[in-house]
Write a protein that holds these residues in place. Structure first.
Motif: not given
Length: 370
Positions: A128-153
């Motif tokens: 909603e708030i970002l201009p188009v094409d603003t890069p977004i980097l999302v990070a987490g520790m391997d042991k806590h990554l949700p399986g559906q992260l890419v589909p959610l993104m």
């Protein structure tokens, strides 16, 4: 006081605890700042879900930085670490849910929150708030990554790509679509047995879909004939304090939580049940810190996690707050898993901790401030 070095910074958690065992940063923080240095699109950065200021402080070296989150303690930790390192942060650049940065960020660094519903709300907000094409980097520790992260993104941002792992962390990439693709999830609805209530709970609020079974047990053992000041400590959506208030017309409840979304949920539920003119109050902060009044009753269903880590230190801190803020003759009622050694901690503070009730999973303790 334990300290952990993060590059040139020395970082600590908040509140400052003797014998702290949890670090104030992890590999996800290091990975995000490394990629910011290598790939950053410009000087202005929006940080989301920073734990203790590692990302906020690190990105501020590059240019204007805003830090967005729901956790009062995370905000306080970041500001304290800025002061300790002689690199004061601008408190006005902290964004609570619903706030927006005062300028356009060039990139976003986001730590994965523990709650999927909070993640969804934050992804919808970025769209909603970002201009188009603003890069977004999302990070987490391997042991806590949700399986559906890419589909959610993909659902909220139109695109999501898993990157390489580094130091037991992994990064995911996206770009802002410049428009809302999927609305944020609706508030959770929690039915309260015996009341005919349906309470709302914002994203990330504890037990946002179902009444917590510990809270359900304590609901059957709330004090009666209460007048005066009551604290619902760690209130979540407010179910304990709201139930006590409904049965005790002369009680005034202060709903307290570290989560902005939890306090907002409790406020909305109180208005829905009692009207906008109700006399109850709301406190966002670390337990009862910052409150001068004493309470006749304190209700507590304490957490035994900090983030993903199992840790009873939060509960022990809240016990001390309750002891300090109870009026003479006031009482604390605590519900806890039966295997946790809370009775010893409570008896040390109060001189006694009566077992008011127990079942096969939970025990309720009653402590009186003599």
């Amino acid at each position: 006081m334990p300290e952990t070095r993060f590059g040139e910074l020395v970082l600590r958690r908040w509140p400052r605890r003797r014998g702290e065992t949890l670090q104030a940063f992890d590999g996800a923080d290091r990975y995000l700042l490394r990629l910011l240095e290598e790939e950053g699109a410009g000087p202005a950065t929006l940080v989301i879900n920073d734990q203790c200021g590692a990302l906020w402080l690190g990105a501020t070296d590059r240019g204007p930085t805003w830090s967005a989150g729901d956790d009062w303690v995370a905000r306080r930790a970041a500001l304290a670490n800025g002061e300790d390192n002689q690199r004061p942060l601008n408190a006005d650049h902290w964004l609570w849910p619903g706030d927006a940065p005062t300028a356009t960020p060039d990139q976003v660094l986001m730590r994965l929150p523990k709650s999927l519903s909070l993640l969804e709300a934050q992804l919808a907000w970025l769209a909603e708030i970002l201009p188009v094409d603003t890069p977004i980097l999302v990070a987490g520790m391997d042991k806590h990554l949700p399986g559906q992260l890419v589909p959610l993104m993909e659902r909220y941002l139109g695109y999501g790509q898993a990157g390489h792992g580094w130091k037991k962390a992994r990064v995911f990439r996206a770009r802002a679509p410049g428009k809302v693709l999927q609305p944020a999830p609706a508030p959770g609805e929690v039915a309260v047995p015996g009341r005919g209530w349906t309470l709302s709970a914002g994203p990330g609020v504890f037990a946002r879909r179902h009444l917590d079974i510990g809270a359900r047990f304590l609901l059957d053992h709330l004090p009666r004939d209460v007048s005066g000041e009551v604290a619902d400590l760690g209130c979540g959506n407010g179910v304990l304090g709201l139930s006590l208030a409904a049965d005790n017309a002369n009680a005034r409840v202060t709903f307290c939580d570290v989560s902005w979304l939890a306090v907002d949920s409790a406020r909305r539920n109180a208005a829905a049940l009692f009207g906008d003119g109700h006399r109850h109050e709301f406190h966002l902060g670390n337990g009862l810190d910052g409150l001068e009044r004493r309470f006749d009753v304190i209700l507590l269903n304490p957490p035994f996690h900090r983030g993903h880590a199992v840790d009873d230190g939060v509960a022990r801190t809240l016990f001390r707050h309750a002891h300090r803020h109870l009026a003479p003759g006031g009482e604390l009622r605590v519900v806890a898993n039966g295997h946790l050694p809370y009775r010893r901690n409570l008896a040390k503070l109060f001189g006694q901790a009566d077992r008011l009730a127990a079942n096969d999973k939970f025990v309720i303790y009653r402590c009186v401030n003599d």
